[in-house]
Design a protein around this motif. Sequence first.
Motif, PDB file in Angstrom:
ATOM      1  N   VAL A   1       0.428  -1.391  -0.130  1.00  0.00           N
ATOM      2  CA  VAL A   1       0.011  -0.080  -0.160  1.00  0.00           C
ATOM      3  C   VAL A   1       0.752   1.364   0.221  1.00  0.00           C
ATOM      4  O   VAL A   1       0.739   1.912  -0.786  1.00  0.00           O
ATOM      5  CB  VAL A   1      -0.732  -0.062   0.956  1.00  0.00           C
TER       6      VAL A   1
ATOM      7  N   HIS B   1      -0.302   0.711  -4.034  1.00  0.00           N
ATOM      8  CA  HIS B   1      -1.384  -0.355  -5.473  1.00  0.00           C
ATOM      9  C   HIS B   1      -2.579  -0.164  -3.862  1.00  0.00           C
ATOM     10  O   HIS B   1      -2.045   0.095  -1.935  1.00  0.00           O
ATOM     11  CB  HIS B   1      -0.923  -1.457  -4.298  1.00  0.00           C
ATOM     12  N   SER B   2      -4.151  -1.092  -4.818  1.00  0.00           N
ATOM     13  CA  SER B   2      -4.959  -0.888  -3.900  1.00  0.00           C
ATOM     14  C   SER B   2      -5.578  -2.462  -3.364  1.00  0.00           C
ATOM     15  O   SER B   2      -4.843  -3.195  -4.386  1.00  0.00           O
ATOM     16  CB  SER B   2      -5.863  -0.698  -4.673  1.00  0.00           C
ATOM     17  N   LEU B   3      -5.357  -2.766  -1.995  1.00  0.00           N
ATOM     18  CA  LEU B   3      -5.003  -3.887  -1.243  1.00  0.00           C
ATOM     19  C   LEU B   3      -6.216  -4.384  -0.614  1.00  0.00           C
ATOM     20  O   LEU B   3      -5.335  -3.135   0.923  1.00  0.00           O
ATOM     21  CB  LEU B   3      -3.481  -4.609  -1.371  1.00  0.00           C
ATOM     22  N   THR B   4      -6.482  -4.653   0.288  1.00  0.00           N
ATOM     23  CA  THR B   4      -7.182  -4.810   1.505  1.00  0.00           C
ATOM     24  C   THR B   4      -7.137  -6.388   1.753  1.00  0.00           C
ATOM     25  O   THR B   4      -7.385  -7.098   1.555  1.00  0.00           O
ATOM     26  CB  THR B   4      -9.154  -4.501   1.242  1.00  0.00           C
TER      27      THR B   4
ATOM     28  N   LEU C   1      -2.905  -7.807  -8.322  1.00  0.00           N
ATOM     29  CA  LEU C   1      -1.874  -6.748  -8.687  1.00  0.00           C
ATOM     30  C   LEU C   1      -1.652  -5.832  -9.707  1.00  0.00           C
ATOM     31  O   LEU C   1      -1.693  -4.366 -10.697  1.00  0.00           O
ATOM     32  CB  LEU C   1      -1.246  -5.903  -7.944  1.00  0.00           C
TER      33      LEU C   1
ATOM     34  N   GLU D   1      -4.998  -4.802 -10.963  1.00  0.00           N
ATOM     35  CA  GLU D   1      -4.738  -3.826 -10.653  1.00  0.00           C
ATOM     36  C   GLU D   1      -5.365  -3.362  -9.292  1.00  0.00           C
ATOM     37  O   GLU D   1      -4.600  -2.054  -8.271  1.00  0.00           O
ATOM     38  CB  GLU D   1      -5.915  -1.947 -11.503  1.00  0.00           C
ATOM     39  N   ARG D   2      -5.561  -3.990  -8.297  1.00  0.00           N
ATOM     40  CA  ARG D   2      -6.543  -4.231  -7.126  1.00  0.00           C
ATOM     41  C   ARG D   2      -6.753  -5.473  -6.583  1.00  0.00           C
ATOM     42  O   ARG D   2      -6.986  -6.726  -7.513  1.00  0.00           O
ATOM     43  CB  ARG D   2      -7.316  -3.392  -6.827  1.00  0.00           C
TER      44      ARG D   2
ATOM     45  N   GLU E   1      -7.817  -8.623  -3.051  1.00  0.00           N
ATOM     46  CA  GLU E   1      -8.366  -7.959  -2.002  1.00  0.00           C
ATOM     47  C   GLU E   1      -7.832  -9.693  -1.033  1.00  0.00           C
ATOM     48  O   GLU E   1      -8.154 -10.824  -1.852  1.00  0.00           O
ATOM     49  CB  GLU E   1      -9.842  -8.512  -1.837  1.00  0.00           C
TER      50      GLU E   1
ATOM     51  N   ASP F   1      -8.767 -11.027  -7.584  1.00  0.00           N
ATOM     52  CA  ASP F   1      -8.352  -9.300  -8.538  1.00  0.00           C
ATOM     53  C   ASP F   1      -9.557  -9.365  -9.378  1.00  0.00           C
ATOM     54  O   ASP F   1     -10.735 -10.233  -9.756  1.00  0.00           O
ATOM     55  CB  ASP F   1      -6.728  -9.804  -8.783  1.00  0.00           C
TER      56      ASP F   1
END
Length: 386
Positions: A261, A265-268, A295, A299-300, A302, A318
Motif C-alpha cells: 500500500v 497499490h490498492s490492497l485490503t 495487482l 490493479e487491485r 483483496e 483480483d
Amino acid sequence: MNWLKRCWRDTLFKRLFILLWVTLVGSHFLAFSLVMSQVGRPDVGHEGGPAREVPSAWSRLLIFPSLPPMGGRADGPPRPPEHVGPPSPPQVGRAERGLPGWLLALDYGVRMLIIALAAWLGAAWLSRPMRRLSAAAHGLGEALQRDAAPPKLDEDQGTVEVREAAQVFNQMAGQLQQQFKARGLLVAAISHDLRTPLTRMRLRLETLDHEPAAQRCVADIHEMDALIESVLQVFRGAHAGEAMVSVDVLALAQSLADDLVEQGHSLTVHGGPALACVQPTALRRVLGNLLGNALRYGERAELTVAVQGDRVLLRIDDQGPGIPEAQLEAVFQPFYRVESSRNRATGGSGLGLYIARDLTLRQGGELRLSNRPEGGLRAELSLRRA
C-alpha cells in the motif's frame, strides 16, 4: 560347486516355498493328531449310537485289509462256501458312519487357524524389506531437498534379492547426491559469471543520467537480474532448510500488504488471527508472488484469512481478466505464461506461480487457482493449522 552354492542361497523364492510347505504339512499333521487322539477314547461313540471302546486309530493305520479268500486251487473245482444260511446283517463301523461333527469342526478349525497364523507371520516377514525400502525412498527425497546425506540400506541383511535391491538403491542415492551437488556448483558459477558483467554494465550506464536510452538499458539490466535471481532460487531451493514454526498468518499478510500500500497499490486484508505451521520467509515469498500477480493483472486485490477445521485458508481475489479454464494448471509450469509477450508492462518470466506452488508444497500446503463467477481470478492457499 557353483550350482550347489546357488541351491543353498537365501532367496525370496526359497523362503516362500519353505513357509508354505511347512505350514501345510504342519497344519495337516497337527489336526490329524488331535482328531485321532480323540477317536481312540472310550467316551467317543458313533453319532446316534452308544459309546463303546474303539481300537486306537494309530494302531488301525498299521493294519492292512486282508486279501479276499482263495476260491480253491486253479485246477480243481471251486470250494463251496464255508457259511451257508441267511446273510448276516452288515456291520456298520466307524468308517461307514464317519467322524462326529465336533471332531470334523476341530479338524478344520485347527488347520485354518495354523494356516492363518502362518500367513500373517509370513506376510510380515516377507514385507519387512519392502517397508525398509519404502522408508529409505521417502528419506532420500527429504535428504536431497535439505542437501543432507542420503539414507543407506544394509547390504548384508535379507535374501539375495533384498541385498541386491539395497546395493542398487545405495548406488542410486549416491549418484543423485553427486548430481545435486554438481547442480549447486553450476548454479553458483552461473550466478557469478552472469551477474558480475551485468553489475558492471549497470554501474556504467547509471553514470549517464540524462540519456533516455541509458535509463532503458538500466531497466533491462534490472529485469535480467530479477530473472536470474528467480532461476537461481528455483535451482537452489532457497527455503528448503528453513524451520517450520507457528506464525500468525494474518499478521504476516497485513505486514506485506502495508508495504504494498505504501508503494501505491490498492490492497485490503480481511479476517481474524490464524496460527499456521509454516516457513515464514517462504510463506512471505508465496504471498508476494500471488499478490504481485493480482495487482499486476487486476490493479487491485483483496486478501481474506479464515480458519476451516485444521486448515488455514488464504484467498486472494483480483478484478483482472482471469485465466482460461484449460490453462489453470498449466500456469504452474516453469516459464509458462498466458501471454506470449514478455514486456515490462505485464512483467514476470513465468516462474512466479511455479515457485509459489513449490514452496507451498514444501510446507505441507496446497495452492489452487479458479475463476470467480463475478470476474477475476481467485488464488486459494491452504496451510496446516498450528
